[in-house]
Write a protein that holds these residues in place. Structure first.
Motif, PDB file in Angstrom:
ATOM      1  N   ASP A  10      37.969  44.181  44.760  1.00 36.16           N
ATOM      2  CA  ASP A  10      37.589  43.145  44.401  1.00 36.16           C
ATOM      3  C   ASP A  10      37.593  43.025  42.861  1.00 36.16           C
TER       4      ASP A  10
ATOM      5  N   GLN B 172      48.013  35.206  44.045  1.00 35.09           N
ATOM      6  CA  GLN B 172      47.395  36.375  44.660  1.00 35.09           C
ATOM      7  C   GLN B 172      46.457  35.866  45.800  1.00 35.09           C
TER       8      GLN B 172
ATOM      9  N   ARG C 120      43.546  33.464  45.970  1.00 33.69           N
ATOM     10  CA  ARG C 120      42.524  33.593  45.070  1.00 33.69           C
ATOM     11  C   ARG C 120      42.625  32.911  43.620  1.00 33.69           C
ATOM     12  N   GLN C 121      44.136  32.987  43.352  1.00 32.41           N
ATOM     13  CA  GLN C 121      44.435  32.562  41.914  1.00 32.41           C
ATOM     14  C   GLN C 121      45.948  32.169  42.106  1.00 32.41           C
TER      15      GLN C 121
ATOM     16  N   ASP D 174      40.604  36.900  34.877  1.00 32.54           N
ATOM     17  CA  ASP D 174      42.058  36.449  35.566  1.00 32.54           C
ATOM     18  C   ASP D 174      42.496  37.648  36.399  1.00 32.54           C
ATOM     19  N   TYR D 175      43.011  37.320  37.565  1.00 35.37           N
ATOM     20  CA  TYR D 175      43.493  38.520  38.386  1.00 35.37           C
ATOM     21  C   TYR D 175      45.021  38.599  38.117  1.00 35.37           C
TER      22      TYR D 175
END
Lengths: 112, 113
Positions: B97, B48, B55-56, A97-98
């Motif tokens: 990343d 994000q 990306r999320q 998860d970011y």
């Protein structure tokens, strides 16, 4: 979904005393666990962060302790000063998860 | 070394309007995240951006959208503003990343009348 539980909600400490804030997370993550300090009208400032492969990290008067098996980590503020009066947030990344999931925050008041 | 900068600092809008908030990441950072912080609460993740792509995404409606530019700066757009959108909107940047410590700006205080 990462849940982070932070306690206490607030604390008052005398100048020179020790402030202790605790956090517990749910899902295992393998990146880092940061603590942020936020003053009124400002954004959260990165205070200190710990990788899960170490059990303790100290930077000046601030120490993070990490207990991987218990899924808990804590912030200790030694020799607390009036300038430390702020809201402190712990945060944890999720698994794969970011995003960061934040605790509800702890308002620390240091009395002179 | 400039940190994360956000503009504007404060903004007042009325219900139904649209707003655009801007963010320039910390030098050397290529990833931008947006958070919403209600009064007395911790920041909540909106989305994000990395390599100009979302990306999320967190649990926010489609009224919230964003963009990242080739210079890594980013915008947050909110359409059809509701009273409940009143909050501090924070931008955070990081590098690489992978998960690295995120650095926050001082935010944009958005008030909806």
């Amino acid at each position: 979904q990462q849940q982070v539980k932070q306690s206490p909600q607030s604390l008052i400490v005398q100048k020179g005393g020790i402030s202790i804030i605790n956090c517990a997370y749910e899902n295992t993550a393998f990146d880092y666990f940061p603590w942020y300090q936020q003053f009124p009208g400002k954004g959260p400032a990165l205070l200190i962060a710990i990788r899960p492969d170490v059990s303790e990290k100290k930077e000046g008067r601030f120490t993070i302790s990490f207990n991987k098996s218990a899924k808990q980590f804590s912030l200790h503020i030694m020799d607390s000063q009036p300038g430390d009066s702020a809201t402190y947030f712990c945060a944890a990344p999720g698994f794969n998860d970011y995003k960061l999931s934040f605790g509800a925050g702890t308002t620390v008041t240091v009395r002179a | 070394d400039a940190g994360v900068t956000q503009s504007p600092t404060h903004l007042i809008k009325t219900r139904g309007q649209q707003v655009t908030l801007r963010c320039s990441p910390k030098s050397g950072h290529d990833t931008v995240s947006w958070y919403q912080q209600a009064l007395g609460q911790g920041p909540q993740f909106i989305f994000q951006y990395y390599e100009e792509e979302e990306r999320q995404r967190g649990n926010f409606p489609d009224r919230f959208s964003g963009h990242q530019f080739p210079n890594y700066s980013s915008e947050l757009n909110v359409n059809a503003l509701l009273l409940g959108d009143s909050a501090l909107y924070l931008c955070a940047s990081s590098s690489g990343d992978s998960n690295q410590p995120q650095h926050f700006g001082d935010g944009t205080r958005l008030s909806i009348l």
